[in-house]
Write a protein that holds these residues in place. Structure first.
Motif, short mmCIF file in Angstrom:
data_model
loop_
_atom_site.label_atom_id
_atom_site.label_comp_id
_atom_site.label_asym_id
_atom_site.label_seq_id
_atom_site.Cartn_x
_atom_site.Cartn_y
_atom_site.Cartn_z
N ALA A 35 0.85 -1.20 0.00
CA ALA A 35 0.00 0.00 0.00
C ALA A 35 0.89 1.25 0.00
CB ALA A 35 -0.88 0.00 1.26
N SER A 38 0.46 7.62 4.02
CA SER A 38 1.34 7.94 5.15
C SER A 38 1.48 6.78 6.11
CB SER A 38 0.85 9.15 5.94
OG SER A 38 -0.23 9.77 5.35
N PRO A 40 1.91 3.41 5.91
CA PRO A 40 2.97 2.38 5.85
C PRO A 40 4.40 2.91 5.72
CG PRO A 40 1.80 2.47 3.75
CD PRO A 40 1.20 3.53 4.63
N ASP A 67 -3.09 -0.12 -5.73
CA ASP A 67 -3.78 0.85 -6.59
C ASP A 67 -2.82 1.81 -7.28
OD1 ASP A 67 -3.13 2.02 -4.14
OD2 ASP A 67 -5.20 2.29 -3.51
N GLY A 134 -8.80 4.40 4.98
CA GLY A 134 -9.27 5.75 4.65
C GLY A 134 -10.25 6.26 5.70
N HIS A 138 -12.46 3.44 3.33
CA HIS A 138 -12.00 2.78 2.10
C HIS A 138 -10.73 1.98 2.35
CE1 HIS A 138 -9.69 6.70 1.09
NE2 HIS A 138 -8.76 5.79 1.27
N ILE A 139 -10.58 0.92 1.55
CA ILE A 139 -9.33 0.16 1.52
C ILE A 139 -8.95 0.06 0.04
CG2 ILE A 139 -9.34 -1.10 3.70
CD1 ILE A 139 -10.75 -3.42 2.39
N ARG A 167 -3.37 17.08 -0.30
CA ARG A 167 -2.25 17.60 0.48
C ARG A 167 -0.91 17.28 -0.18
NH1 ARG A 167 -3.42 12.57 2.68
NH2 ARG A 167 -1.69 11.40 3.62
C1 F6R Z 1 -3.01 3.47 -0.55
C2 F6R Z 1 -4.41 3.15 -0.37
C3 F6R Z 1 -5.32 3.92 0.51
C4 F6R Z 1 -4.70 4.37 1.83
C5 F6R Z 1 -5.70 5.15 2.67
C6 F6R Z 1 -5.08 5.67 3.96
O1 F6R Z 1 -2.39 2.60 -1.47
O2 F6R Z 1 -4.84 2.25 -1.00
O3 F6R Z 1 -6.46 3.14 0.77
O4 F6R Z 1 -4.24 3.24 2.54
O5 F6R Z 1 -6.20 6.22 1.94
O6 F6R Z 1 -4.12 6.62 3.63
P1 F6R Z 1 -3.10 7.22 4.72
O7 F6R Z 1 -2.25 6.09 5.15
O8 F6R Z 1 -2.31 8.25 3.96
O9 F6R Z 1 -3.94 7.78 5.81
#
Ligand code: F6R
Length: 244
Positions: A35, A38, A40, A67, A134, A138-139, A167
């Motif tokens: 993934a 932020s 990972p 993705d 998310g 969301h994943i 951002r």
């Molecule tokens: C990234 C992805 C997204 C993020 C999610 C959380 O490849 O698929 O689902 O994991 O938006 O994002 P962060 O970690 O930036 O809060």
């Protein structure tokens, strides 16, 4: 579902990196689902550190990312291909030929989705899928919906996701409106699923996704049904739920 509580982001990252390390040590030619975002980054930093110490060998590891934005080249500094190269791949001995992401520049979206599903199948599926969460549950880019999307597909990003991701771009107008994402079925078929979540701003969605009903309106909630799902979250992210 197993919940591992960490003090903070650094501890969350170390614990998650330990789980990934165990996977790589136990099966050196494993398929890692990766993934961006932020969440990972600290996990990747820790893996790099252990690789540099000689404790990890990625030479036989294969990877598939969740993705990619549609319309961004792999060289664009906001593409997920670029992110993976900068935050992990260039620092370890993974063979770049063994790394896979959807091609953001593919003209025929259906053909690209079929190709990517074929790649995952040809690798024999995913041994360990790493996920972030998310704010809307969301994943990957599987957004709240009436059904769980199954395989790789093209999504129209919601305004909330565009806002959250803006951002990282010079302006919100530059955030692509579409992305390719692995589907929920593919994620659920991974042998192990590992999610990293940090911060008080994720506390509400953690409570909803993992202590509320399973519903496609909160895509991550489906992970409650996975037989080997581990959530590694810090105290702030777990502040709205009761944990041991
Ligand atoms: C990234 C992805 C997204 C993020 C999610 C959380 O490849 O698929 O689902 O994991 O938006 O994002 P962060 O970690 O930036 O809060």
């Amino acid at each position: 579902m197993k919940i591992i509580k960490a003090k903070d982001y650094a501890e969350m990252s170390r614990k998650a990196a330990n789980i990934i390390s165990a996977q790589v040590i136990m099966k050196p030619d494993c398929v890692l689902g990766l993934a961006t975002g932020s969440s990972p980054i600290g996990t990747y930093k820790q893996l790099i550190e252990w690789y540099e110490k000689g404790d990890l060998d990625f030479s036989a590891v294969k990877s598939v990312n969740l993705d990619e934005y549609k319309g961004l080249t792999a060289e664009h500094d906001q593409s997920y291909a670029y992110f993976m190269y900068e935050n992990l791949f260039k620092h370890i001995n993974i063979d770049m030929a063994n790394t896979n992401l959807p091609n953001g520049m593919a003209e025929d979206a259906d053909a690209e989705c079929a190709r990517y599903n074929g790649v995952i199948d040809s690798l024999g599926g995913i041994d360990l899928q790493l996920l972030g969460l998310g704010h809307n549950g969301h994943i990957g880019f599987n957004e709240p919906d009436d059904t769980f999307p199954t395989l790789t597909h093209l999504v129209t990003l919601t305004q909330s996701t565009i806002n959250a991701n803006s951002r990282l771009f010079a302006s919100i107008d530059e955030v692509p409106g579409y992305a390719f994402t692995m589907g929920i079925q593919t994620i659920m078929q991974a042998k192990k699923v590992l999610m990293v979540v940090s911060g008080a701003d994720k506390a509400d969605i953690v409570a909803k996704a993992f202590f509320g009903p399973v519903t496609p309106q909160v895509p991550a909630s489906v992970l409650q049904l996975h037989s080997d799902f581990t959530l590694v979250a810090d105290e702030a992210a777990l502040s709205k739920v009761v944990t041991a």
